[in-house]
Design a protein around this motif. Structure first.
Motif, short mmCIF file in Angstrom:
data_model
loop_
_atom_site.label_atom_id
_atom_site.label_comp_id
_atom_site.label_asym_id
_atom_site.label_seq_id
_atom_site.Cartn_x
_atom_site.Cartn_y
_atom_site.Cartn_z
N GLN A 1 41.64 51.67 26.07
CA GLN A 1 40.37 50.99 25.81
C GLN A 1 39.40 51.30 26.94
O GLN A 1 39.77 51.22 28.11
CB GLN A 1 40.62 49.47 25.72
CG GLN A 1 39.39 48.62 25.53
CD GLN A 1 38.82 48.72 24.13
OE1 GLN A 1 39.54 48.76 23.15
NE2 GLN A 1 37.51 48.76 24.05
N SER A 2 38.18 51.61 26.60
CA SER A 2 37.15 51.83 27.62
C SER A 2 36.93 50.52 28.39
O SER A 2 36.89 49.45 27.79
CB SER A 2 35.84 52.26 26.96
OG SER A 2 34.80 52.25 27.91
N THR A 3 36.77 50.63 29.69
CA THR A 3 36.54 49.43 30.51
C THR A 3 35.05 49.21 30.77
O THR A 3 34.69 48.21 31.39
CB THR A 3 37.28 49.54 31.85
OG1 THR A 3 36.83 50.71 32.54
CG2 THR A 3 38.79 49.59 31.65
N GLN A 4 34.21 50.10 30.27
CA GLN A 4 32.77 49.93 30.46
C GLN A 4 32.30 48.66 29.75
O GLN A 4 32.48 48.51 28.54
CB GLN A 4 32.01 51.14 29.94
CG GLN A 4 30.53 51.07 30.25
CD GLN A 4 29.84 52.37 29.87
OE1 GLN A 4 30.47 53.37 29.55
NE2 GLN A 4 28.53 52.35 29.92
N ASN A 5 31.74 47.74 30.50
CA ASN A 5 31.24 46.45 29.99
C ASN A 5 32.32 45.61 29.31
O ASN A 5 32.02 44.77 28.47
CB ASN A 5 30.07 46.66 29.04
CG ASN A 5 28.92 47.37 29.72
OD1 ASN A 5 28.60 47.10 30.87
ND2 ASN A 5 28.31 48.31 29.01
N LEU A 6 33.58 45.83 29.67
CA LEU A 6 34.68 45.05 29.11
C LEU A 6 35.08 43.97 30.12
O LEU A 6 35.37 44.27 31.27
CB LEU A 6 35.88 45.96 28.80
CG LEU A 6 37.07 45.29 28.11
CD1 LEU A 6 36.71 44.85 26.69
CD2 LEU A 6 38.26 46.26 28.07
N ALA A 7 35.08 42.73 29.67
CA ALA A 7 35.45 41.60 30.53
C ALA A 7 36.38 40.66 29.77
O ALA A 7 36.30 40.55 28.54
CB ALA A 7 34.21 40.86 30.99
N CYS A 8 37.26 39.99 30.51
CA CYS A 8 38.24 39.10 29.91
C CYS A 8 38.30 37.80 30.70
O CYS A 8 38.07 37.80 31.91
CB CYS A 8 39.61 39.76 29.92
SG CYS A 8 39.63 41.45 29.27
N PRO A 9 38.62 36.67 30.03
CA PRO A 9 38.64 35.38 30.71
C PRO A 9 39.83 35.19 31.64
O PRO A 9 40.94 35.64 31.34
CB PRO A 9 38.66 34.37 29.56
CG PRO A 9 39.22 35.11 28.40
CD PRO A 9 38.86 36.54 28.59
#
Length: 195
Positions: free
Chosen positions: A176-184
């Protein structure tokens, strides 16, 4: 009387011998678990994919495979037919995607080192501020030192440094691309300070 039958019908003897060997070989193969045949330094994912999860007690498996340094690190139910099992094998961590209906190990992901500053995460994430469907397995950037056990911070979003999405239809890990990817923060695994 049995010897007479074999003398009169030599084919019967051949069939009996073949059946004996098949049952002997099949019985031994059935007794093996998913970690049998794995060697440290070999391709562990390739050795595991397609094998049946033995469903034996963890203590029995860990004892049997001390040579691999085998250690169960826990697991997470992904869906009604997929389970994510974490194992330490030969000093490295592996994520096993197991189909709970067939018992088959469908995919194996060699997982990167993680810690409280770079914790492992399992759950839903957001991309460009929008909820991403499905389950993501990732390493987050927690250089700010958020306490994952603080329920007030559970929805605080952290950026990912590396991530894989679980493709439930294909039963595979997909980079999965990590660009603009955020997780709680709330999905940080227990081992890295999570709930």
């Amino acid at each position: 009387m049995l010897n007479d039958a074999f003398r009169e019908e030599p084919r019967t003897l051949k069939i009996a011998v073949v059946l004996f060997f098949l049952l002997s070989a099949g019985g031994n193969a059935w007794a093996l678990d998913e970690f049998a045949g794995i060697k440290c330094g070999a391709d562990v994912p390739k050795s595991l994919i397609g094998k049946h999860d033995s469903n034996e007690p963890v203590a029995v498996l860990e004892q049997r495979h001390q040579d691999l340094g085998l250690k169960d690190l826990g697991g997470t139910e992904i869906s009604d037919r997929l389970f994510l099992a974490s194992w330490k094998i030969c000093g490295s961590e592996y994520e096993l995607l197991v189909n709970t209906k067939s018992g088959l190990i469908r995919d194996v992901l060699p997982f990167v080192p993680h810690s409280s500053a770079s914790p492992m995460y399992i759950g839903p994430c957001h991309s460009d501020g929008k909820a991403l469907p499905g389950t993501v397995v990732a390493v987050l950037n927690n250089s700010a030192g958020y306490d994952a056990r603080d329920k007030k911070l559970a929805q605080t979003m952290l950026k990912t440094t590396t991530a894989w999405k679980i493709d439930e239809a294909k039963e595979k890990f997909v980079k999965q691309s990590t660009q603009n990817l955020a997780c709680p923060v709330g999905g940080i695994v227990t081992q890295d300070g999570g709930p």
